[in-house]
Design a protein around this motif. Structure first.
Motif, PDB file in Angstrom:
ATOM      1  N   ALA A  31       0.840  -1.216   0.000  1.00  0.00           N
ATOM      2  CA  ALA A  31       0.000   0.000   0.000  1.00  0.00           C
ATOM      3  C   ALA A  31       0.869   1.259   0.000  1.00  0.00           C
ATOM      4  O   ALA A  31       1.932   1.287   0.614  1.00  0.00           O
ATOM      5  CB  ALA A  31      -0.903  -0.007   1.228  1.00  0.00           C
ATOM      6  N   PRO A  32       0.409   2.316  -0.673  1.00  0.00           N
ATOM      7  CA  PRO A  32       1.144   3.590  -0.633  1.00  0.00           C
ATOM      8  C   PRO A  32       1.019   4.219   0.761  1.00  0.00           C
ATOM      9  O   PRO A  32       0.118   3.851   1.525  1.00  0.00           O
ATOM     10  CB  PRO A  32       0.425   4.438  -1.689  1.00  0.00           C
ATOM     11  CG  PRO A  32      -0.946   3.883  -1.761  1.00  0.00           C
ATOM     12  CD  PRO A  32      -0.825   2.415  -1.467  1.00  0.00           C
ATOM     13  N   PRO A  33       1.891   5.180   1.088  1.00  0.00           N
ATOM     14  CA  PRO A  33       1.852   5.783   2.430  1.00  0.00           C
ATOM     15  C   PRO A  33       0.579   6.555   2.741  1.00  0.00           C
ATOM     16  O   PRO A  33       0.310   6.856   3.903  1.00  0.00           O
ATOM     17  CB  PRO A  33       3.069   6.721   2.437  1.00  0.00           C
ATOM     18  CG  PRO A  33       3.605   6.752   1.061  1.00  0.00           C
ATOM     19  CD  PRO A  33       3.034   5.633   0.281  1.00  0.00           C
ATOM     20  N   THR A  34      -0.224   6.837   1.718  1.00  0.00           N
ATOM     21  CA  THR A  34      -1.489   7.554   1.966  1.00  0.00           C
ATOM     22  C   THR A  34      -2.569   6.635   2.527  1.00  0.00           C
ATOM     23  O   THR A  34      -3.645   7.091   2.904  1.00  0.00           O
ATOM     24  CB  THR A  34      -2.016   8.181   0.661  1.00  0.00           C
ATOM     25  OG1 THR A  34      -2.027   7.157  -0.350  1.00  0.00           O
ATOM     26  CG2 THR A  34      -1.145   9.338   0.219  1.00  0.00           C
ATOM     27  N   LEU A  35      -2.289   5.320   2.544  1.00  0.00           N
ATOM     28  CA  LEU A  35      -3.242   4.359   3.111  1.00  0.00           C
ATOM     29  C   LEU A  35      -2.647   3.702   4.350  1.00  0.00           C
ATOM     30  O   LEU A  35      -1.447   3.401   4.385  1.00  0.00           O
ATOM     31  CB  LEU A  35      -3.586   3.249   2.105  1.00  0.00           C
ATOM     32  CG  LEU A  35      -4.383   3.613   0.859  1.00  0.00           C
ATOM     33  CD1 LEU A  35      -4.722   2.348   0.072  1.00  0.00           C
ATOM     34  CD2 LEU A  35      -5.657   4.378   1.207  1.00  0.00           C
ATOM     35  N   GLY A 111     -12.146  -1.939  -2.043  1.00  0.00           N
ATOM     36  CA  GLY A 111     -11.603  -2.788  -3.097  1.00  0.00           C
ATOM     37  C   GLY A 111     -12.123  -4.202  -2.903  1.00  0.00           C
ATOM     38  O   GLY A 111     -12.412  -4.609  -1.769  1.00  0.00           O
ATOM     39  N   VAL A 112     -12.254  -4.929  -4.007  1.00  0.00           N
ATOM     40  CA  VAL A 112     -12.715  -6.328  -3.960  1.00  0.00           C
ATOM     41  C   VAL A 112     -11.716  -7.188  -4.728  1.00  0.00           C
ATOM     42  O   VAL A 112     -11.431  -6.917  -5.898  1.00  0.00           O
ATOM     43  CB  VAL A 112     -14.114  -6.480  -4.589  1.00  0.00           C
ATOM     44  CG1 VAL A 112     -14.570  -7.944  -4.549  1.00  0.00           C
ATOM     45  CG2 VAL A 112     -15.128  -5.593  -3.886  1.00  0.00           C
ATOM     46  N   VAL A 113     -11.206  -8.212  -4.048  1.00  0.00           N
ATOM     47  CA  VAL A 113     -10.198  -9.089  -4.632  1.00  0.00           C
ATOM     48  C   VAL A 113     -10.610 -10.531  -4.365  1.00  0.00           C
ATOM     49  O   VAL A 113     -11.066 -10.843  -3.269  1.00  0.00           O
ATOM     50  CB  VAL A 113      -8.823  -8.809  -3.965  1.00  0.00           C
ATOM     51  CG1 VAL A 113      -7.784  -9.831  -4.374  1.00  0.00           C
ATOM     52  CG2 VAL A 113      -8.348  -7.401  -4.290  1.00  0.00           C
ATOM     53  N   LEU A 170      -0.421  -5.607  -8.013  1.00  0.00           N
ATOM     54  CA  LEU A 170      -1.101  -5.322  -6.742  1.00  0.00           C
ATOM     55  C   LEU A 170      -0.655  -3.976  -6.166  1.00  0.00           C
ATOM     56  O   LEU A 170      -1.445  -3.280  -5.526  1.00  0.00           O
ATOM     57  CB  LEU A 170      -0.867  -6.456  -5.740  1.00  0.00           C
ATOM     58  CG  LEU A 170      -1.561  -7.785  -6.105  1.00  0.00           C
ATOM     59  CD1 LEU A 170      -1.270  -8.858  -5.059  1.00  0.00           C
ATOM     60  CD2 LEU A 170      -3.076  -7.602  -6.267  1.00  0.00           C
ATOM     61  N   ARG A 171       0.593  -3.591  -6.407  1.00  0.00           N
ATOM     62  CA  ARG A 171       1.049  -2.258  -5.974  1.00  0.00           C
ATOM     63  C   ARG A 171       0.219  -1.179  -6.677  1.00  0.00           C
ATOM     64  O   ARG A 171      -0.274  -0.242  -6.050  1.00  0.00           O
ATOM     65  CB  ARG A 171       2.538  -2.074  -6.310  1.00  0.00           C
ATOM     66  CG  ARG A 171       3.106  -0.759  -5.794  1.00  0.00           C
ATOM     67  CD  ARG A 171       4.542  -0.534  -6.261  1.00  0.00           C
ATOM     68  NE  ARG A 171       5.439  -1.617  -5.892  1.00  0.00           N
ATOM     69  CZ  ARG A 171       5.958  -1.782  -4.676  1.00  0.00           C
ATOM     70  NH1 ARG A 171       5.653  -0.926  -3.719  1.00  0.00           N
ATOM     71  NH2 ARG A 171       6.762  -2.774  -4.418  1.00  0.00           N
ATOM     72  N   LYS A 172       0.047  -1.343  -7.997  1.00  0.00           N
ATOM     73  CA  LYS A 172      -0.765  -0.371  -8.755  1.00  0.00           C
ATOM     74  C   LYS A 172      -2.214  -0.399  -8.278  1.00  0.00           C
ATOM     75  O   LYS A 172      -2.888   0.624  -8.216  1.00  0.00           O
ATOM     76  CB  LYS A 172      -0.688  -0.676 -10.250  1.00  0.00           C
ATOM     77  CG  LYS A 172       0.665  -0.320 -10.831  1.00  0.00           C
ATOM     78  CD  LYS A 172       0.631  -0.301 -12.346  1.00  0.00           C
ATOM     79  CE  LYS A 172       1.998   0.095 -12.881  1.00  0.00           C
ATOM     80  NZ  LYS A 172       2.507  -0.823 -13.883  1.00  0.00           N
ATOM     81  N   TYR A 173      -2.690  -1.597  -7.951  1.00  0.00           N
ATOM     82  CA  TYR A 173      -4.070  -1.724  -7.467  1.00  0.00           C
ATOM     83  C   TYR A 173      -4.247  -0.919  -6.175  1.00  0.00           C
ATOM     84  O   TYR A 173      -5.242  -0.207  -6.008  1.00  0.00           O
ATOM     85  CB  TYR A 173      -4.429  -3.194  -7.224  1.00  0.00           C
ATOM     86  CG  TYR A 173      -5.856  -3.368  -6.777  1.00  0.00           C
ATOM     87  CD1 TYR A 173      -6.893  -3.416  -7.708  1.00  0.00           C
ATOM     88  CD2 TYR A 173      -6.184  -3.437  -5.422  1.00  0.00           C
ATOM     89  CE1 TYR A 173      -8.209  -3.535  -7.298  1.00  0.00           C
ATOM     90  CE2 TYR A 173      -7.495  -3.550  -5.011  1.00  0.00           C
ATOM     91  CZ  TYR A 173      -8.503  -3.605  -5.950  1.00  0.00           C
ATOM     92  OH  TYR A 173      -9.813  -3.712  -5.542  1.00  0.00           O
ATOM     93  N   MET A 174      -3.289  -1.003  -5.270  1.00  0.00           N
ATOM     94  CA  MET A 174      -3.390  -0.274  -3.999  1.00  0.00           C
ATOM     95  C   MET A 174      -3.329   1.230  -4.230  1.00  0.00           C
ATOM     96  O   MET A 174      -3.968   2.008  -3.516  1.00  0.00           O
ATOM     97  CB  MET A 174      -2.306  -0.747  -3.023  1.00  0.00           C
ATOM     98  CG  MET A 174      -2.474  -2.197  -2.551  1.00  0.00           C
ATOM     99  SD  MET A 174      -4.101  -2.566  -1.853  1.00  0.00           S
ATOM    100  CE  MET A 174      -3.917  -1.935  -0.189  1.00  0.00           C
ATOM    101  N   GLN A 175      -2.570   1.641  -5.250  1.00  0.00           N
ATOM    102  CA  GLN A 175      -2.558   3.073  -5.593  1.00  0.00           C
ATOM    103  C   GLN A 175      -3.930   3.500  -6.122  1.00  0.00           C
ATOM    104  O   GLN A 175      -4.440   4.570  -5.787  1.00  0.00           O
ATOM    105  CB  GLN A 175      -1.470   3.365  -6.635  1.00  0.00           C
ATOM    106  CG  GLN A 175      -0.073   3.318  -6.033  1.00  0.00           C
ATOM    107  CD  GLN A 175       1.032   3.217  -7.078  1.00  0.00           C
ATOM    108  OE1 GLN A 175       0.778   3.177  -8.282  1.00  0.00           O
ATOM    109  NE2 GLN A 175       2.265   3.154  -6.612  1.00  0.00           N
ATOM    110  N   ALA A 176      -4.517   2.629  -6.946  1.00  0.00           N
ATOM    111  CA  ALA A 176      -5.846   2.929  -7.488  1.00  0.00           C
ATOM    112  C   ALA A 176      -6.875   2.965  -6.352  1.00  0.00           C
ATOM    113  O   ALA A 176      -7.779   3.819  -6.340  1.00  0.00           O
ATOM    114  CB  ALA A 176      -6.240   1.870  -8.527  1.00  0.00           C
ATOM    115  N   LEU A 177      -6.720   2.071  -5.380  1.00  0.00           N
ATOM    116  CA  LEU A 177      -7.647   2.069  -4.235  1.00  0.00           C
ATOM    117  C   LEU A 177      -7.505   3.362  -3.418  1.00  0.00           C
ATOM    118  O   LEU A 177      -8.499   3.920  -2.946  1.00  0.00           O
ATOM    119  CB  LEU A 177      -7.398   0.836  -3.348  1.00  0.00           C
ATOM    120  CG  LEU A 177      -8.317   0.716  -2.126  1.00  0.00           C
ATOM    121  CD1 LEU A 177      -9.787   0.610  -2.532  1.00  0.00           C
ATOM    122  CD2 LEU A 177      -7.924  -0.505  -1.280  1.00  0.00           C
ATOM    123  N   ALA A 178      -6.268   3.847  -3.303  1.00  0.00           N
ATOM    124  CA  ALA A 178      -6.044   5.109  -2.583  1.00  0.00           C
ATOM    125  C   ALA A 178      -6.764   6.258  -3.305  1.00  0.00           C
ATOM    126  O   ALA A 178      -7.436   7.084  -2.671  1.00  0.00           O
ATOM    127  CB  ALA A 178      -4.550   5.391  -2.468  1.00  0.00           C
TER     128      ALA A 178
END
Ligand code: FNR
Length: 196
Positions: A31-35, A111-113, A170-178
């Protein structure tokens, strides 16, 4: 930097060596630091029974409701059982949606995985989960979609994610979730905690 958004990660498997839990842990780390994601445990929740609401409300139900109410967003990671949603995942949604008028899910970005050692990406469970989330007013991110198939081939012997391409995705996914979380919270005009 502003305070990171709190994301409750809900895994639809209770078993110790759960693939879904391993993927969820990997996603927390990516997850990015914003999450600020953290696991929400659901194993103590008894099956939903409306007769227990009121004076005899089980403590784990109350704790779950209090925990979810103050979260900014959610990440659901689910296996598939018999081409559907595992009972524990459906149960946590039901518990959080009641008593009537006190649904703690409404308006939360999520998010749904779905994750499976099988070949089909647990797609049936994934979409069943989206259907229930829609019913309780969760704003599930429509894209990117994540259906993780053949998960055993993506993990190392210690259970960590070793497949680089999946890690990058998954890294990009977490950015998109942020980004999705910010968008939904901006729509609502405030954070979930302040909305109580
Ligand atoms: C399964 N499994 C399974 N897998 C799948 O892709 N589609 C399915 O419909 C089912 N059905 C099913 C039913 C039941 C009762 C069990 C116990 C299992 C296999 C499942 O994907 C596998 O057990 C995973 O390891 C479950 O996820 P966790 O516990 O590893 O996170």
């Amino acid at each position: 930097m502003s305070t990171p958004r709190t994301i409750g990660v809900i895994v639809g498997s209770l078993r110790r060596e759960s693939f879904n839990r391993k993927v969820a842990r990997a996603m927390v780390a990516l997850a990015p630091p914003t999450l600020a994601p953290s696991l929400v445990e659901i194993g103590e929740l008894t099956l939903y029974d409306q007769d227990l609401e009121g004076e005899s409300t089980p403590k784990p139900w109350t704790e779950l409701r209090q925990r979810v109410r103050v979260l900014d967003g959610l990440l659901f990671v689910t296996p598939e059982y018999n081409r559907g949603l595992p009972a524990v995942m459906k149960n946590v949604i039901d518990v959080g949606s009641r008593p009537h008028g006190h649904n703690v899910w409404r308006g939360k970005p999520a998010g749904v995985v779905s994750v499976t050692p099988g070949a089909l990406g647990a797609m049936a469970a994934h979409h069943q989960l989206r259907q229930s989330l829609f019913a309780v007013g969760v704003a599930a991110m429509p894209a990117p979609e994540v259906f993780i198939a053949n998960v055993a081939t993506l993990l190392g012997p210690d259970g960590t994610l070793t497949d680089e391409k999946t890690g990058e995705f998954l890294r990009k996914y977490m950015q998109a979730l942020a980004a999705w979380t910010e968008r939904i919270l901006a729509d609502v005009g405030t954070t979930a905690g302040e909305r109580r």
